[in-house]
Structures are given as structure tokens and as C-alpha cells.
Design a protein around this motif. Structure first.
Motif: not given
Ligand SMILES: Cc1cc2nc3c(=O)[nH]c(=O)nc-3n(C[C@H](O)[C@H](O)[C@H](O)COP(=O)(O)O)c2cc1C
Length: 200
Positions: A165-179
Motif C-alpha cells: 500500500l506504500g505505508i512507511a514502516d514507522e507509520i501505524h494504521v490506527i482506524a480503518p473506516i468504511i464510508l
């Protein structure tokens, strides 16, 4: 003074109190994709959230590629199967529902917004949840519906998915929100009265 986007101030939109009481988790959407312009407005509302030490630790990703969403869903379901080695749990109705072939953890929603945290300060995750709530209330005020998908958090934070997805290693996915646009009216889920421990 922040400039409120002109159509955010439209009197047809709900007030914040109305949005707080009307927002409900929606799991059945029409195919209508929310426009880029509207999603950018939601992100702008999100970043108005309070932020510890003014760190503004959030980053966002929008996914509207339904094939990609289905692949993430399958990956999350497979991970759940692999991590569950207790037969009693595997046999549970919940497990069977969540791993059924036709189950999509994103409920076939046309958009997914990821609220992600940069590794700054001890409150980065709190800030991101506040931004997530702003986003959901703003969506509700605009007549859109949302649902947090905690089920997706673990898989989205794997090195494999971050890389794809191109998310850097140090970034943390916190809240996936469907819309999206709700396909049906959702029944109000009630809450217990606020438990007031003391008032001194
Ligand atoms: C952190 C968090 C994780 C959640 N994860 C999921 C999820 O994976 N799948 C789902 O269908 N709903 C999920 N939900 C939605 C809750 O089930 C929903 O908010 C709750 O039942 C209350 O209903 P309401 O939002 O309509 O008031 C999640 C909510 C939160 C706050």
C-alpha cells in the motif's frame, strides 16, 4: 479563524449534536462512490481534532479500488483462520461468519479511509481516534455512513501490506473506516446511561 468550507455550513447538514445521536455503524452500502472533493472535506474535518502538543500525528489513505479491498479482506480472514488453533473458537458462530467465503470484512463498501499515526509522542493514537470520530461525525452530517473496521487493523500493519500500500514502516494504521451511502436505514443501537462514579 479557520475557514469553514462553504458547503459544510449548508443549513441542510446536521448539527454536531444531531450527528452525534444519528451516527450509527453501517454495514450495507449502495455502490455510489463518495467524491474526492467530499472525502477531502471529511479529511479536513478530521484534522480539526484536538492534538496533544499540537503534533498532528495523522496521515490518511483512501482506497476505492474494490478488487484491492476484497484482497485485503481475504487476507484478514486467512490470518484469522491461521491464528485460531482452538477448535472451540473455530467452530463458534462468530468465527464461521467472519471466515465465510462470501463475507467481506469491509461489507462491500465503496471507500475505505485509513487513519494512520506517525510515531510521534505518546498520544499519537489518541489523536488519530479523535480525528476518526470527527471524520465519522462529519460524514454523518453530510448524509454519509461509516463503520470502523477493527478487524482490518492487524493485517494492514503487516510489513507485506504496508509495502504493497506504500505505508512507511514507522507509520501505524490506527482506524480503518468504511464510508459510503447507506443502503438501508439502520436501527438505533442504544447505550447504557453514563456511569457517573462521583461528582465532588
Ligand atoms: C475500535 C472499533 C473497532 C470496530 N471494529 C468493527 C469491525 O471490525 N467490524 C464491524 O462490523 N464493526 C466494527 N466496529 C463497529 C462497532 O461494532 C459499533 O460501533 C458498535 O456495535 C456500536 O454501534 P454504533 O456504532 O451503531 O453505535 C468497531 C468499532 C470500534 C470503535
Amino acid at each position: 479563524m479557520h475557514n469553514i468550507p462553504t458547503n459544510a455550513a449548508n443549513s441542510d447538514n446536521l448539527s454536531v449534536i444531531e450527528a452525534i445521536y444519528q451516527r450509527r455503524a453501517v454495514r450495507n452500502f449502495t455502490n455510489e462512490k463518495t467524491s474526492r472533493e467530499r472525502i477531502l472535506q471529511l479529511l479536513d474535518a478530521a484534522v480539526q481534532a484536538p492534538t496533544a502538543m499540537h503534533e498532528e500525528p495523522w496521515e490518511f489513505m483512501v482506497i476505492q479500488d474494490t478488487t484491492l479491498l476484497k484482497r485485503i479482506s481475504e487476507s484478514a480472514k486467512n490470518a484469522l483462520n491461521l491464528s485460531t488453533d482452538k477448535p472451540a473458537l473455530t467452530a463458534s458462530a462468530m468465527h464461521q461468519r467472519f471466515t465465510a467465503t462470501d463475507f467481506n470484512i469491509f461489507y462491500n463498501a465503496p471507500s475505505l479511509v485509513l487513519v494512520c499515526a506517525k510515531p510521534v509522542g505518546e498520544f499519537a493514537s489518541a489523536d488519530c481516534w479523535l480525528a476518526a470520530e470527527n471524520l465519522m461525525l462529519a460524514a454523518c452530517a453530510y448524509g454519509l455512513s461509516t463503520c470502523v473496521i477493527g478487524f482490518a487493523v492487524q493485517i494492514l500493519n503487516t510489513p507485506e501490506w504496508k509495502k504493497e500500500l506504500g505505508i512507511a514502516d514507522e507509520i501505524h494504521v490506527i482506524a480503518p473506516i468504511i464510508l459510503g451511502v447507506a443502503a438501508e436505514r439502520v436501527v438505533q443501537v442504544t447505550r447504557k446511561k453514563a456511569d457517573l462514579l462521583a461528582w465532588k
